[in-house]
Design a protein around this motif. Sequence first.
Motif, PDB file in Angstrom:
ATOM      1  N   VAL A  93       1.549  13.946   0.412  1.00 54.30           N
ATOM      2  CA  VAL A  93       1.681  12.531   0.784  1.00 54.30           C
ATOM      3  C   VAL A  93       2.003  11.688  -0.449  1.00 54.30           C
ATOM      4  O   VAL A  93       2.826  10.774  -0.386  1.00 54.30           O
ATOM      5  CB  VAL A  93       0.412  12.032   1.503  1.00 54.30           C
ATOM      6  CG1 VAL A  93       0.439  10.522   1.688  1.00 54.30           C
ATOM      7  CG2 VAL A  93       0.263  12.726   2.854  1.00 54.30           C
ATOM      8  N   ALA A  94       1.380  12.002  -1.575  1.00 61.69           N
ATOM      9  CA  ALA A  94       1.662  11.256  -2.813  1.00 61.69           C
ATOM     10  C   ALA A  94       3.136  11.356  -3.193  1.00 61.69           C
ATOM     11  O   ALA A  94       3.734  10.379  -3.643  1.00 61.69           O
ATOM     12  CB  ALA A  94       0.793  11.770  -3.954  1.00 61.69           C
ATOM     13  N   GLY A  97       6.491   9.332  -0.699  1.00 62.35           N
ATOM     14  CA  GLY A  97       6.929   7.940  -0.604  1.00 62.35           C
ATOM     15  C   GLY A  97       7.899   7.562  -1.706  1.00 62.35           C
ATOM     16  O   GLY A  97       8.129   8.311  -2.645  1.00 62.35           O
ATOM     17  N   ASP A 120       5.649   5.333   2.507  1.00 61.67           N
ATOM     18  CA  ASP A 120       5.503   4.630   1.226  1.00 61.67           C
ATOM     19  C   ASP A 120       4.072   4.141   1.027  1.00 61.67           C
ATOM     20  O   ASP A 120       3.479   4.323  -0.042  1.00 61.67           O
ATOM     21  CB  ASP A 120       6.453   3.435   1.148  1.00 61.67           C
ATOM     22  CG  ASP A 120       7.906   3.816   0.928  1.00 61.67           C
ATOM     23  OD1 ASP A 120       8.183   4.998   0.656  1.00 61.67           O
ATOM     24  OD2 ASP A 120       8.759   2.919   1.033  1.00 61.67           O
ATOM     25  N   SER A 123       1.674   6.949   0.468  1.00 62.99           N
ATOM     26  CA  SER A 123       1.937   7.518  -0.854  1.00 62.99           C
ATOM     27  C   SER A 123       1.215   6.720  -1.939  1.00 62.99           C
ATOM     28  O   SER A 123       0.650   7.292  -2.874  1.00 62.99           O
ATOM     29  CB  SER A 123       3.445   7.543  -1.119  1.00 62.99           C
ATOM     30  OG  SER A 123       3.709   7.939  -2.442  1.00 62.99           O
ATOM     31  N   GLN A 127      -1.551   8.298  -4.365  1.00 61.77           N
ATOM     32  CA  GLN A 127      -1.439   8.236  -5.817  1.00 61.77           C
ATOM     33  C   GLN A 127      -2.661   7.577  -6.434  1.00 61.77           C
ATOM     34  O   GLN A 127      -3.142   8.000  -7.496  1.00 61.77           O
ATOM     35  CB  GLN A 127      -0.176   7.477  -6.215  1.00 61.77           C
ATOM     36  CG  GLN A 127       1.095   8.235  -5.883  1.00 61.77           C
ATOM     37  CD  GLN A 127       2.331   7.405  -6.177  1.00 61.77           C
ATOM     38  OE1 GLN A 127       2.488   6.919  -7.287  1.00 61.77           O
ATOM     39  NE2 GLN A 127       3.199   7.254  -5.180  1.00 61.77           N
TER      40      GLN A 127
END
Length: 182
Positions: A93-94, A97, A120, A123, A127
């Motif tokens: 997922v990080a 985006g 996005d 993400s 992060q």
Amino acid sequence: MDATKVFRLENDVLAFRFTATLSDRAGESPRERLVDPAHLELWFRVAGLDVVGLDAADLRSAVDFREVVHRVGSAFATGLTPAVTDLAALNRVAAGGRATLVLDEKGCAAWSLENSSLADALSVIAQDAIRVLGACDTVPVRLCEGPGCAGLFVDGSRGRNRRWCSMNTCGNRIKKARLAAK
């Protein structure tokens, strides 16, 4: 709809604030705050990640991801190794985006979502989780000791002995209960 009455927004860590959209998760009756796509859009808006046009499938994806973040954070907070599948999901997922951190003319940093997409926004949250959890050896991640809470927080206290995700909510409940018991 007033976001401050719907969501717990006091956590400084964006990813942990997202996990708090399910409150009292360890209690007898957890409270889901992302009850529909409109609530998810509201949460993203107050988090500075404007995403609109979400549907029920997007809500399911976001809630599933929220639980990945909580499981990984809980594992680190309790000294366990996170599940490989959860780590893979977090990292996927990080990387999925296209959001970028931008600086405005006032010197304020904000996330710019290329297409205002769910990918996005998630993400950015992933992060943030990786940034915080990756520093867990220097700033410990903890689980709230408030009754039923199990919220994640970073213990930046001098003695590294903070017990509650928020003094305004969980800590206050404990203090009130102690006073009432006297």
